[in-house]
Design a protein around this motif. Structure first.
Motif, PDB file in Angstrom:
ATOM      1  N   CYS A 157       0.836  -1.282  -0.078  1.00 38.27           N
ATOM      2  CA  CYS A 157       0.023   0.015   0.022  1.00 38.27           C
ATOM      3  C   CYS A 157       1.033   1.222  -0.044  1.00 38.27           C
ATOM      4  CB  CYS A 157      -0.971  -0.072   1.206  1.00 38.27           C
ATOM      5  SG  CYS A 157      -0.470   0.484   2.630  1.00 38.27           S
ATOM      6  N   HIS A 174       2.015  -5.764   5.956  1.00 36.48           N
ATOM      7  CA  HIS A 174       0.951  -5.722   7.225  1.00 36.48           C
ATOM      8  C   HIS A 174      -0.551  -6.086   6.497  1.00 36.48           C
ATOM      9  CE1 HIS A 174       1.074  -1.901   4.779  1.00 36.48           C
ATOM     10  NE2 HIS A 174      -0.295  -1.629   5.204  1.00 36.48           N
ATOM     11  N   GLU A 175      -0.567  -6.140   5.535  1.00 35.96           N
ATOM     12  CA  GLU A 175      -1.861  -6.561   4.792  1.00 35.96           C
ATOM     13  C   GLU A 175      -1.557  -8.165   4.280  1.00 35.96           C
ATOM     14  OE1 GLU A 175      -2.756  -3.833   1.474  1.00 35.96           O
ATOM     15  OE2 GLU A 175      -2.512  -2.088   2.775  1.00 35.96           O
ATOM     16  N   GLU A 218      -7.561  -6.133   5.076  1.00 39.11           N
ATOM     17  CA  GLU A 218      -7.069  -4.872   6.113  1.00 39.11           C
ATOM     18  C   GLU A 218      -7.273  -3.505   5.434  1.00 39.11           C
ATOM     19  OE1 GLU A 218      -3.755  -2.122   7.041  1.00 39.11           O
ATOM     20  OE2 GLU A 218      -4.449  -2.572   5.294  1.00 39.11           O
TER      21      GLU A 218
HETATM   22 ZN   LIG Z   1      -1.636  -0.464   4.053  1.00 35.55          ZN
END
Ligand SMILES: [Zn+2]
Ligand SMILES: [Zn+2]
Length: 340
Positions: free
Chosen positions: A37, A59-60, A144
């Motif tokens: 992202c 983190h996703e 997420e």
């Molecule tokens: Zn992110």
């Protein structure tokens, strides 16, 4: 196991590290997919204000449970899961008032603490959420960002029968528009400049306007009538769209600040006062937002495939960033595949 370590901005080294041991309240997962992202790209460029190097990103995610600790009741090997990346203190004011996403010493995996860009990962079972068996790992990694959208939409208020304007058609803006619709909004209009992202919103069944081609206020009044929008979501993080949100709000509208602002903005506070606008920020998510996100996807209310523009193998992690830099608006969500 192999771990991808960003040693300095723009450089990733693959390191062979031991697979961590599972504690009694923990689970071990085999990582399957990792979404990339905008915040990750800031780390890649060395422009993330709260990340130091070396850092392991990721983190996703979606993953498969391979081992569970002795106290863990809720998971068994083979379960599909996603993992909440927040590490919180549990003691500060936000943590003790149900707002742990705003923890005073919040650490997010992939930024201030080790992320999940490794073949295996060990985490507290409490951070994991089970995904339905029929959900693909690609979609699992999208939970997420969807939770970000769900949190923002819930913080705005009841969507039933409401008119919603979304400024910005990147992955978060798109998912906010889809979530508002899924949660009962009567009409949703998304404003975006990129032809590619407008097309993506169309594919997701979202009405759009390009304010370079059409007067935004005129489009707002054509869509919503003179009452305009009840809720406006700023999902870009720049002064121009924040200004549009305030300028084109109706008296009494609620404006949600979802975009991440790099610069200090200047907005018309006179309008905020005189038009009795409500201005609310929205930051990350809590577990209930993940639960709702999984439910919306399970109910078939969210189109993810149109947002997944590219796949890159784990062994070529940096290519994801190069691709995003080259493709710009055409790269929506790039997914790292752990298995080629
Ligand atoms: Zn992110
Ligand atoms: Zn805290």
């Amino acid at each position: 196991m192999m771990q991808a370590v960003m040693t300095t901005p723009g450089v990733i080294e693959y390191r062979e590290v031991p697979v961590p041991e599972v504690g009694p309240d923990q689970i071990k997962v085999k990582m399957k997919k990792i979404g990339v992202c905008g915040s990750d790209i800031h780390v890649y460029h060395g422009k993330h204000p709260y990340t130091s190097y070396p850092v392991v990103q990721g983190h996703e995610v979606s993953a498969e449970v391979v081992e569970v600790g002795s106290n863990v009741q809720d998971f068994v090997p083979g379960d599909k899961v996603t993992i909440q990346p927040q590490v919180v203190c549990g003691k500060c004011y936000p943590c003790t008032h149900g707002m742990y996403n705003d923890c005073e010493v919040l650490k997010v995996m992939g930024f201030q603490t080790t992320g999940m860009a490794s073949e295996y990962f060990v985490t507290e079972a409490a951070k994991a959420l089970k995904l339905p068996d029929h959900m693909s790992y690609d979609h699992g990694a999208m939970i997420e960002p969807l939770a970000v959208a769900v949190h923002a939409v819930r913080r705005a208020g009841d969507m039933e029968g409401k008119q919603v304007l979304v400024l910005g058609g990147g992955p978060i803006g798109n998912l906010v528009a889809q979530t508002a619709r899924a949660m009962g909004a009567k009409r949703v209009l998304l404003s975006e400049l990129s032809a590619y992202r407008l097309e993506t919103a169309h594919t997701c069944g979202i009405e759009t306007v390009n304010p370079n081609e059409r007067d935004l206020l005129e489009a707002i009044e054509d869509t919503f009538g003179s009452d305009r929008a009840d809720y406006i979501f700023e999902c870009v993080g720049i002064n121009q769209t924040m200004d549009q949100a305030i300028r084109y709000a109706r008296k009494g509208s609620t404006i949600m600040v979802v975009g991440v602002f790099g610069d200090l903005g200047t907005i018309n506070m006179g309008f905020v006062q005189d038009h009795e606008l409500t201005l609310k920020g929205s930051a990350m998510y809590r577990v209930e937002d993940y639960v709702k996100a999984i439910e919306l996807v399970g109910d078939g209310k969210i189109e993810f495939d149109a947002l997944i523009t590219d796949h890159v193998p784990f062994t070529r992690y940096l290519d994801a960033y190069k691709l995003i830099d080259e493709q710009k608006d055409r790269a929506m969500k790039v997914i790292i595949d752990m298995e080629e």
